[in-house]
Design an enzyme around this catalytic site. Structure first.
Site, mmCIF file in Angstrom:
data_model
loop_
_atom_site.group_PDB
_atom_site.id
_atom_site.type_symbol
_atom_site.label_atom_id
_atom_site.label_comp_id
_atom_site.label_asym_id
_atom_site.label_seq_id
_atom_site.Cartn_x
_atom_site.Cartn_y
_atom_site.Cartn_z
ATOM 1 N N GLY A 156 -14.893 -2.542 -4.107
ATOM 2 C CA GLY A 156 -15.311 -2.802 -2.640
ATOM 3 C C GLY A 156 -15.722 -1.548 -2.056
ATOM 4 O O GLY A 156 -15.802 -0.843 -2.768
ATOM 5 N N ILE A 158 -13.682 0.386 0.274
ATOM 6 C CA ILE A 158 -12.884 1.596 0.221
ATOM 7 C C ILE A 158 -12.839 1.755 -0.969
ATOM 8 O O ILE A 158 -12.404 2.864 -1.676
ATOM 9 C CB ILE A 158 -11.603 0.555 0.462
ATOM 10 N N SER A 177 -13.031 -4.429 -11.750
ATOM 11 C CA SER A 177 -12.936 -5.306 -10.246
ATOM 12 C C SER A 177 -13.440 -6.844 -10.885
ATOM 13 O O SER A 177 -13.686 -7.170 -12.014
ATOM 14 C CB SER A 177 -14.351 -4.900 -9.736
ATOM 15 N N ILE A 233 -2.751 1.960 -1.579
ATOM 16 C CA ILE A 233 -3.272 2.142 0.103
ATOM 17 C C ILE A 233 -3.806 0.659 -0.103
ATOM 18 O O ILE A 233 -4.767 0.711 1.456
ATOM 19 C CB ILE A 233 -4.441 3.080 -0.043
ATOM 20 N N ARG A 235 -2.293 -3.692 -0.639
ATOM 21 C CA ARG A 235 -0.957 -4.696 -0.062
ATOM 22 C C ARG A 235 0.273 -4.442 -0.751
ATOM 23 O O ARG A 235 -0.105 -3.645 -2.184
ATOM 24 C CB ARG A 235 -1.146 -5.548 -0.145
ATOM 25 N N ASP A 259 1.080 3.640 0.499
ATOM 26 C CA ASP A 259 1.195 3.702 2.189
ATOM 27 C C ASP A 259 1.647 2.357 2.254
ATOM 28 O O ASP A 259 1.711 1.966 3.451
ATOM 29 C CB ASP A 259 -0.268 3.670 1.941
ATOM 30 N N GLU A 264 7.884 -4.707 4.193
ATOM 31 C CA GLU A 264 7.403 -4.138 5.570
ATOM 32 C C GLU A 264 8.402 -4.422 6.464
ATOM 33 O O GLU A 264 7.791 -5.170 6.789
ATOM 34 C CB GLU A 264 6.293 -3.158 5.934
ATOM 35 N N HIS A 282 1.683 3.352 6.102
ATOM 36 C CA HIS A 282 1.709 2.075 6.237
ATOM 37 C C HIS A 282 -0.027 2.704 6.789
ATOM 38 O O HIS A 282 0.055 1.866 7.677
ATOM 39 C CB HIS A 282 1.482 0.458 7.002
#
Length: 317
Positions: A156, A158, A177, A233, A235, A259, A264, A282
């Site tokens: 996408g 990112i 993808s 980076i 989820r 990250d 979390e 994060h």
């Protein structure tokens, strides 16, 4: 506009102080997280709330939405909607707005930072100097990334931004993808396992949610070459965290830059104790510039939906 005329907005979880201040200036605001008896508050004041502000990592439970019969829009501080039941919101004609496009650059930058830090042992070398160990001898060799094979899971906005940055390091770029993007100059793999087997670095940039939960698991780590790296980076839910820990412990992969995590802010001790893992809290989009831009987008998304409702009252033929 008087206080009585302002649309009512509920802030579900704490956001930046500057955003809260602007929300209070432009809307009639209630703070759900400040309520002592949250159920009583919803029962007494849920009706009439037209907008809801939440964070991407928080989302909103259906049990709350059921108490907001007049809700028109959920404005998310972030791009994640995996903690929102989109089927429910669609059925109830609730618009879900995110801060799309605003945080792309920062998250892509973080992916590259994790890639560099992990491959070049940046954090370990910093610790090596601070602890005075340089006086005792040289630091071990690390691995270059220039010219290496980079696989991106999720192409996408990112994912494409990461690819553009990686091309500056002369990396060979491939991706997996939902759909091939023929306009992109990168090699496409129809499934993640085949991609993982062909790369030195696997960057996870796919959306979270039930459809991607645990997709990166033991079978993927087993397929990856020795000494390969995993960068996440997106989820924490996308990776089976225990499988990742096992793969690192057994040296099926060379390292990881993370990250995001499954639960979390709780991070497993096994990951914390590993020298070949770089950990971040994060903070992929956590820059002054981007958080300000995200705040402005949250406000704009609320106005886009709520001002439509207000202006319709005054329309004339």
């Amino acid at each position: 506009m008087t206080q009585q005329q302002k649309s009512r907005v509920l802030i579900l979880a704490p956001v930046m102080d500057s955003l809260t201040e602007k929300l209070e200036q432009q809307f009639s605001v209630d703070k759900y997280f400040d309520q002592q008896d949250k159920q009583a508050f919803l029962a007494a004041h849920g009706k009439g709330i037209l907008g809801l502000v939440t964070r991407g990592d928080v989302g909103v439970d259906n049990s709350i939405l059921e108490c907001l019969p007049d809700l028109k829009v959920i404005s998310v501080f972030g791009v994640g909607t995996d903690a929102i039941d989109l089927a429910y919101t669609a059925k109830n004609n609730i618009q879900v707005e995110i801060t799309s496009g605003v945080l792309t650059d920062d998250v892509a930058d973080m992916a590259m930072a994790l890639l560099l830090a992990t491959s070049r042992n940046v954090c370990q070398a910093d610790k090596f100097v601070r602890e005075g160990k340089w006086l005792e001898g040289g630091f071990p060799l690390s691995s270059k990334i220039s010219g290496k094979r980079l696989g991106i899971f999720g192409m996408g906005q990112i994912g494409q931004a990461i690819a553009r940055r990686a091309s500056g390091f002369d990396m060979s770029i491939s991706y997996a993808s939902n759909n091939e993007k023929p306009e992109l100059p990168y090699r496409f793999f129809p499934d993640i396992k085949h991609l993982a087997a062909q790369v030195d670095v696997l960057v996870i940039a796919v959306s979270g949610g039930p459809q991607s939960a645990g997709v990166i698991n033991k079978s993927i780590f087993d397929a990856m070459p020795d000494n390969s790296l995993v960068i996440n980076i997106s989820r924490g839910s996308v990776i089976n965290q225990q499988d990742l820990i096992t793969a690192l412990q057994n040296k099926n992969i060379g390292g990881a830059g993370l990250d995001v995590f499954a639960d979390e802010p709780r991070v497993p001790h096994e990951l914390i104790s590993m020298d070949n893992v770089v950990l971040q809290p994060h903070v992929g989009s956590a820059t002054h510039e981007t958080r300000q831009a995200m705040s402005e987008k949250v406000l704009a998304n609320l106005h886009k939906r709520l001002d439509e409702k207000s202006s319709s009252k005054f329309s004339v033929l």
